[in-house]
Design a protein around this motif. Structure first.
Motif, PDB file in Angstrom:
ATOM      1  N   SER A  31       0.734  -1.199  -0.243  1.00 39.89           N
ATOM      2  CA  SER A  31      -0.069   0.044   0.129  1.00 39.89           C
ATOM      3  C   SER A  31       0.947   1.318   0.165  1.00 39.89           C
ATOM      4  O   SER A  31       1.794   1.322   0.864  1.00 39.89           O
ATOM      5  CB  SER A  31      -0.825  -0.227   0.948  1.00 39.89           C
ATOM      6  OG  SER A  31      -0.493  -0.113   2.263  1.00 39.89           O
ATOM      7  N   SER A  32       0.368   2.642  -0.769  1.00 38.63           N
ATOM      8  CA  SER A  32       1.577   4.074  -0.904  1.00 38.63           C
ATOM      9  C   SER A  32       0.473   4.583   0.155  1.00 38.63           C
ATOM     10  O   SER A  32      -0.957   4.151  -0.173  1.00 38.63           O
ATOM     11  CB  SER A  32       1.104   3.363  -2.471  1.00 38.63           C
ATOM     12  OG  SER A  32      -0.218   4.018  -2.517  1.00 38.63           O
ATOM     13  N   SER A  33       1.074   5.459   0.422  1.00 40.30           N
ATOM     14  CA  SER A  33       0.963   6.085   1.732  1.00 40.30           C
ATOM     15  C   SER A  33      -0.089   7.834   1.181  1.00 40.30           C
ATOM     16  O   SER A  33       0.304   7.632  -0.178  1.00 40.30           O
ATOM     17  CB  SER A  33       2.494   7.038   2.511  1.00 40.30           C
ATOM     18  OG  SER A  33       2.723   7.466   1.532  1.00 40.30           O
ATOM     19  N   PRO A  34      -0.946   7.621   2.026  1.00 40.14           N
ATOM     20  CA  PRO A  34      -2.054   8.441   0.977  1.00 40.14           C
ATOM     21  C   PRO A  34      -1.225   9.766   0.999  1.00 40.14           C
ATOM     22  O   PRO A  34      -0.207  10.115   1.427  1.00 40.14           O
ATOM     23  CB  PRO A  34      -2.898   8.620   1.737  1.00 40.14           C
ATOM     24  CG  PRO A  34      -2.093   8.474   3.493  1.00 40.14           C
ATOM     25  CD  PRO A  34      -1.775   7.499   3.078  1.00 40.14           C
ATOM     26  N   ARG A  49       0.026  13.720   0.316  1.00 40.95           N
ATOM     27  CA  ARG A  49       0.063  14.658   1.782  1.00 40.95           C
ATOM     28  C   ARG A  49      -0.682  16.015   1.108  1.00 40.95           C
ATOM     29  O   ARG A  49      -1.319  15.896   0.175  1.00 40.95           O
ATOM     30  CB  ARG A  49       1.521  15.159   1.842  1.00 40.95           C
ATOM     31  CG  ARG A  49       2.351  14.412   2.205  1.00 40.95           C
ATOM     32  CD  ARG A  49       3.766  14.452   1.762  1.00 40.95           C
ATOM     33  NE  ARG A  49       4.621  15.424   3.089  1.00 40.95           N
ATOM     34  CZ  ARG A  49       5.504  16.144   3.050  1.00 40.95           C
ATOM     35  NH1 ARG A  49       6.555  15.717   2.551  1.00 40.95           N
ATOM     36  NH2 ARG A  49       5.870  16.236   3.658  1.00 40.95           N
ATOM     37  N   ASP A  78      -2.832  14.353  -7.832  1.00 40.63           N
ATOM     38  CA  ASP A  78      -1.468  13.451  -6.669  1.00 40.63           C
ATOM     39  C   ASP A  78      -1.040  14.186  -7.918  1.00 40.63           C
ATOM     40  O   ASP A  78      -0.554  13.659  -8.632  1.00 40.63           O
ATOM     41  CB  ASP A  78      -2.243  11.691  -6.927  1.00 40.63           C
ATOM     42  CG  ASP A  78      -0.764  12.190  -6.104  1.00 40.63           C
ATOM     43  OD1 ASP A  78       0.499  12.549  -5.731  1.00 40.63           O
ATOM     44  OD2 ASP A  78      -0.656  10.523  -5.050  1.00 40.63           O
ATOM     45  N   GLY A 103       3.142  12.790  -4.812  1.00 43.16           N
ATOM     46  CA  GLY A 103       2.447  12.629  -3.364  1.00 43.16           C
ATOM     47  C   GLY A 103       2.276  13.727  -2.392  1.00 43.16           C
ATOM     48  O   GLY A 103       1.796  13.476  -1.259  1.00 43.16           O
ATOM     49  N   TRP A 104       1.808  14.951  -3.181  1.00 43.85           N
ATOM     50  CA  TRP A 104       0.610  15.576  -1.925  1.00 43.85           C
ATOM     51  C   TRP A 104      -0.814  15.449  -3.557  1.00 43.85           C
ATOM     52  O   TRP A 104      -0.926  15.316  -4.242  1.00 43.85           O
ATOM     53  CB  TRP A 104       1.491  17.074  -2.612  1.00 43.85           C
ATOM     54  CG  TRP A 104       2.374  17.325  -1.839  1.00 43.85           C
ATOM     55  CD1 TRP A 104       4.388  17.049  -1.900  1.00 43.85           C
ATOM     56  CD2 TRP A 104       2.922  17.998  -0.896  1.00 43.85           C
ATOM     57  NE1 TRP A 104       4.729  16.979  -1.262  1.00 43.85           N
ATOM     58  CE2 TRP A 104       4.616  17.959  -0.098  1.00 43.85           C
ATOM     59  CE3 TRP A 104       2.307  18.956   0.240  1.00 43.85           C
ATOM     60  CZ2 TRP A 104       4.209  18.450   1.717  1.00 43.85           C
ATOM     61  CZ3 TRP A 104       2.618  19.297   2.013  1.00 43.85           C
ATOM     62  CH2 TRP A 104       3.490  19.003   1.440  1.00 43.85           C
TER      63      TRP A 104
END
Length: 372
Positions: free
Chosen positions: A2-5, A7, A24, A27-28
């Motif tokens: 699982s990838s992190s949600p 930011r 996205d 990563g933001w």
């Protein structure tokens, strides 16, 4: 796995309340657009736009040898930047490949702020930290303690002037000064990524929403609108500004990218990548690499990154960025092409768009330059 949600910036709830389409990005979770990206683009070119750029990385370098560290770690001459000024530069790997392009602000004699692209912020922090060994200087990742708002466009100075007593008239391009905007402490920088005049405001995340609302209110009579990343991309493309991951990458040196001017061999001391970059400079002089050019469509089909540029039935280059240009009213692109086909007006150049060779005109960059 699982990838992190993604930011979220301090303005996330505000963007959603304005009906922003979120995406996205590095990563933001960032606003792509609020309504029509064409309307947002046109607002920046003719009036003003307000951007949340809090995904960018801010890295502070402090200490008696901060300048010496940055001269060693980066390709530019950072020691010659005067306090209150900024410089565009790059950080390269030992083999000369571009790790990121940066804007470095000298805040005080022994304090700098390095602004990195969101996708490369961690890479830049790690590289600077590693290169700091032996220098009396400290590298600190301040990305989480800084929010960044930008107001860009011909009306930007008039809008900001209503909210600050800072000397905006005296603030040159690529300069920054501490001040107060709408009662909020900020670093006010005359920088941007749109091809227009404007300002970038570095503030504490807790102050971001207050500042956004104040700018929105002050800018309303001038036609300021909130702007997303989509129009930021078409604005920078028209202005011929490179984007990391498109025009710049680890597989290219600054000389390959036609940006050898940022490499300063005459600064004192050694710097990371110097030997490789010296070889790259010699190679480029003897055997010119592919040249970054502008392409303007004769038809309506839009070229995209990765599409081949062709001439006489042969591949002569590759599109790095492409989009419809609201200002020109035609599709445009930047591409690296063989030097023999790089002169503006070169005939017979086409882009392979899904098997169809669509004619394009080679033009000098930028596509758009504001009237000063």
């Amino acid at each position: 796995m699982s990838s992190s949600p993604p930011r979220r910036t301090a303005l996330d709830a505000l963007h959603r309340s304005l009906g922003a389409t979120m995406t996205d990005f590095a990563g933001w979770d960032m606003p792509l657009r609020y309504g029509s990206e064409r309307d947002e683009h046109t607002a920046v070119r003719t009036r003003a736009g307000l951007f949340d750029l809090s995904h960018m990385g801010e890295i502070t370098v402090t200490g008696p040898e901060a300048a010496a560290l940055l001269d060693h770690a980066l390709v530019g001459d950072m020691g010659s930047v005067k306090p209150g000024r900024a410089r565009y530069t790059m950080i390269c790997a030992a083999d000369g490949g571009i790790l990121d392009d940066l804007i470095v602000y000298r805040l005080h004699e022994t304090e700098y702020m390095v602004v990195a692209n969101a996708s490369n912020a961690r890479t830049v922090v790690d590289a600077l930290t590693e290169r700091a060994g032996g220098f009396d200087a400290v590298v600190r990742d301040d990305s989480d303690t800084v929010a960044l708002l930008a107001v860009q466009g011909p009306a930007a100075p008039g809008i900001l002037a209503q909210l600050t007593e800072a000397d905006l008239d005296g603030l040159k391009y690529y300069a920054g000064l501490p001040g107060t905007v709408a009662g909020v402490a900020a670093l006010i920088a005359r920088t941007g990524y749109t091809g227009e005049d404007g300002f970038e405001l570095f503030v504490a995340p807790a102050d971001a929403e207050k500042l956004w609302q104040a700018l929105t209110e002050a800018g309303a009579p001038a036609g300021l609108v909130p702007c997303g990343l989509s129009c930021r991309d078409t604005l920078r493309l028209e202005a011929g500004m490179p984007l990391y991951g498109h025009e710049l990458s680890t597989s290219l040196t600054p000389f390959d990218a036609g940006l050898g001017r940022v490499v300063k061999f005459d600064k004192s001391g050694d710097f990371v990548g110097r030997a490789a970059l010296s070889e790259s400079a010699s190679r480029a002089a003897e055997n010119p690499p592919r040249v970054l050019v502008g392409l303007v469509a004769e038809g309506r089909r839009v070229p995209r990154a990765g599409y081949s540029v062709v001439a006489d039935g042969k591949v002569i280059g590759e599109i790095t960025s492409g989009a419809p240009s609201p200002t020109l009213g035609k599709p445009i692109a930047m591409a690296y092409v063989d030097a023999a086909h790089s002169a503006p007006g070169t005939a017979g150049v086409a882009v392979d768009i899904r098997g169809s060779h669509e004619p394009f005109e080679v033009v000098a960059l930028p596509f758009y330059k504001r009237q000063k």
